[in-house]
Enzyme design. Structure first.
Site, PDB file in Angstrom:
ATOM      1  N   GLU A  64     -14.478  32.151  14.739  1.00 24.41           N
ATOM      2  CA  GLU A  64     -14.450  33.593  14.461  1.00 24.41           C
ATOM      3  C   GLU A  64     -15.250  34.393  15.464  1.00 24.41           C
ATOM      4  O   GLU A  64     -14.843  35.485  15.875  1.00 24.41           O
ATOM      5  CB  GLU A  64     -14.977  33.865  13.056  1.00 24.41           C
ATOM      6  CG  GLU A  64     -14.983  35.358  12.720  1.00 24.41           C
ATOM      7  CD  GLU A  64     -15.428  35.667  11.316  1.00 24.41           C
ATOM      8  OE1 GLU A  64     -15.193  36.804  10.870  1.00 24.41           O
ATOM      9  OE2 GLU A  64     -16.015  34.785  10.659  1.00 24.41           O
ATOM     10  N   ASP A  82     -15.098  28.835  10.809  1.00 27.97           N
ATOM     11  CA  ASP A  82     -15.784  30.056  10.386  1.00 27.97           C
ATOM     12  C   ASP A  82     -17.244  29.674  10.187  1.00 27.97           C
ATOM     13  O   ASP A  82     -17.575  28.950   9.254  1.00 27.97           O
ATOM     14  CB  ASP A  82     -15.189  30.594   9.079  1.00 27.97           C
ATOM     15  CG  ASP A  82     -15.592  32.041   8.817  1.00 27.97           C
ATOM     16  OD1 ASP A  82     -16.613  32.475   9.386  1.00 27.97           O
ATOM     17  OD2 ASP A  82     -14.896  32.725   8.049  1.00 27.97           O
ATOM     18  N   ILE A  84     -19.978  31.371   9.309  1.00 27.05           N
ATOM     19  CA  ILE A  84     -20.494  31.848   8.021  1.00 27.05           C
ATOM     20  C   ILE A  84     -19.395  32.708   7.401  1.00 27.05           C
ATOM     21  O   ILE A  84     -19.191  33.860   7.805  1.00 27.05           O
ATOM     22  CB  ILE A  84     -21.801  32.652   8.146  1.00 27.05           C
ATOM     23  CG1 ILE A  84     -22.905  31.801   8.776  1.00 27.05           C
ATOM     24  CG2 ILE A  84     -22.250  33.152   6.767  1.00 27.05           C
ATOM     25  CD1 ILE A  84     -24.226  32.541   8.983  1.00 27.05           C
ATOM     26  N   ASP A  85     -18.679  32.139   6.462  1.00 25.06           N
ATOM     27  CA  ASP A  85     -17.652  32.871   5.726  1.00 25.06           C
ATOM     28  C   ASP A  85     -18.334  33.542   4.533  1.00 25.06           C
ATOM     29  O   ASP A  85     -19.029  32.885   3.765  1.00 25.06           O
ATOM     30  CB  ASP A  85     -16.578  31.885   5.247  1.00 25.06           C
ATOM     31  CG  ASP A  85     -15.555  32.531   4.343  1.00 25.06           C
ATOM     32  OD1 ASP A  85     -15.161  33.676   4.624  1.00 25.06           O
ATOM     33  OD2 ASP A  85     -15.145  31.885   3.359  1.00 25.06           O
ATOM     34  N   THR A  87     -19.970  36.796   5.201  1.00 28.86           N
ATOM     35  CA  THR A  87     -21.141  37.302   5.914  1.00 28.86           C
ATOM     36  C   THR A  87     -21.847  38.422   5.154  1.00 28.86           C
ATOM     37  O   THR A  87     -23.084  38.506   5.169  1.00 28.86           O
ATOM     38  CB  THR A  87     -20.743  37.785   7.325  1.00 28.86           C
ATOM     39  OG1 THR A  87     -20.240  36.673   8.071  1.00 28.86           O
ATOM     40  CG2 THR A  87     -21.935  38.367   8.072  1.00 28.86           C
ATOM     41  N   ASP A 215     -10.465  31.825   8.247  1.00 29.06           N
ATOM     42  CA  ASP A 215     -10.797  32.100   6.849  1.00 29.06           C
ATOM     43  C   ASP A 215     -10.209  31.059   5.898  1.00 29.06           C
ATOM     44  O   ASP A 215     -10.782  30.796   4.844  1.00 29.06           O
ATOM     45  CB  ASP A 215     -10.269  33.476   6.428  1.00 29.06           C
ATOM     46  CG  ASP A 215     -10.988  34.628   7.099  1.00 29.06           C
ATOM     47  OD1 ASP A 215     -12.228  34.587   7.152  1.00 29.06           O
ATOM     48  OD2 ASP A 215     -10.311  35.569   7.558  1.00 29.06           O
TER      49      ASP A 215
END
Length: 270
Positions: A64, A82, A84-85, A87, A215
């Site tokens: 990402e 990702d 840190i999904d 955020t 995602d």
């Protein structure tokens, strides 16, 4: 590859948790002022990318926070990440964020790839979700299975919303048309966790517009391996227009309803 994904995801989760405890700083905004990236997002992705490059130097990488420097690789495999999904949850200290790592056969196109292995880690709860193609999905050592619920009126449905206020208004119209026909709605704020929650039976169904490949790459595989049908509208796979997930018979009821609601609200369906 699953063991590699799991090891790196767990280590990345520990790094993210340490940075959260030390204090989070916003590094920049992306698609809108509400769509933020923290310095921890960038640091965690760099850690994941370098760790994968050390172990699998010929594989591609698509993350990402580094889409402008994505690498195709020469092995035919691509890691979709990702760092840190969730955020915004991470920024506010809400305990619903995760690290998501998947490896796919092909490039970073959900319409053509074949997901091989994936891992999603929630650092706050210490939960590690994993799946490999045709070998099942697991939370730790426990194999996961979707709920067999068939009654839409009893379904607990997860969803999410766009960072664009104009699109959120349209999504609100969809929600208004749906909420009276289901048990209730949950908005957790982390797509990979939503998909894992379908796999674990914590949600009966999930839909969301606007997801990027990172995602859902790992979460969709985990939900699918737990028995969910994960797709877009019609013959399309899960992608930016919509990601749908539920047991196949429940989704057969939910999908046409959502399609009509999307169309009425003026949201794209393909």
């Amino acid at each position: 590859m699953l063991e590699l994904a799991r090891r790196i995801a767990v280590e990345a989760a520990e790094l993210a948790a340490r940075r959260r405890a030390a204090g989070v700083e916003v590094a920049a905004s992306k698609s809108s002022p509400e769509d933020v990236v923290t310095f921890a997002d960038r640091e965690v992705e760099l850690f994941i990318r370098s760790s994968l490059a050390d172990a699998r130097p010929n594989d591609g990488f698509f993350g990402e926070e580094s889409t402008d420097s994505a690498s195709a690789g020469t092995s035919g495999l691509t890691w979709v990440v990702d760092p840190i999904d969730g955020t915004v949850n991470y920024l506010y200290g809400i305990p619903a964020y995760n690290i998501s790592i998947a490896v796919v056969e092909g490039d970073a196109n959900p319409q053509t790839w074949r997901a091989l292995a994936g891992c999603v880690v929630n650092p706050v709860l210490g939960e590690v979700f994993t799946a490999t193609d045709a070998r099942g999905a697991f939370l730790g050592q426990q194999q996961l299975h979707v709920n067999p619920l068939l009654d839409l009126s009893q379904a607990l449905v997860g969803t999410g919303f766009s960072y664009s206020s104009d699109i959120r208004v349209k999504q609100g119209l969809v929600l208004a048309g749906l909420i009276g026909q289901v048990r209730d709605i949950r908005r957790i704020g982390a797509a990979a966790l939503d998909l894992c929650n379908v796999a674990a039976g914590r949600l009966d169904a999930y839909y969301e517009r606007g997801l990027s490949p990172w995602d859902h790459a790992a979460g969709a595989l985990i939900a699918r391996e737990a028995g969910a049908l994960v797709k877009g509208f019609g013959d399309l796979r899960a992608d930016r227009p919509v990601t749908l997930a539920a047991n196949p018979r429940l989704l057969a009821i939910l999908e046409p309803l959502l399609f009509d609601l999307f169309t009425s609200a003026g949201l794209e369906t393909d």
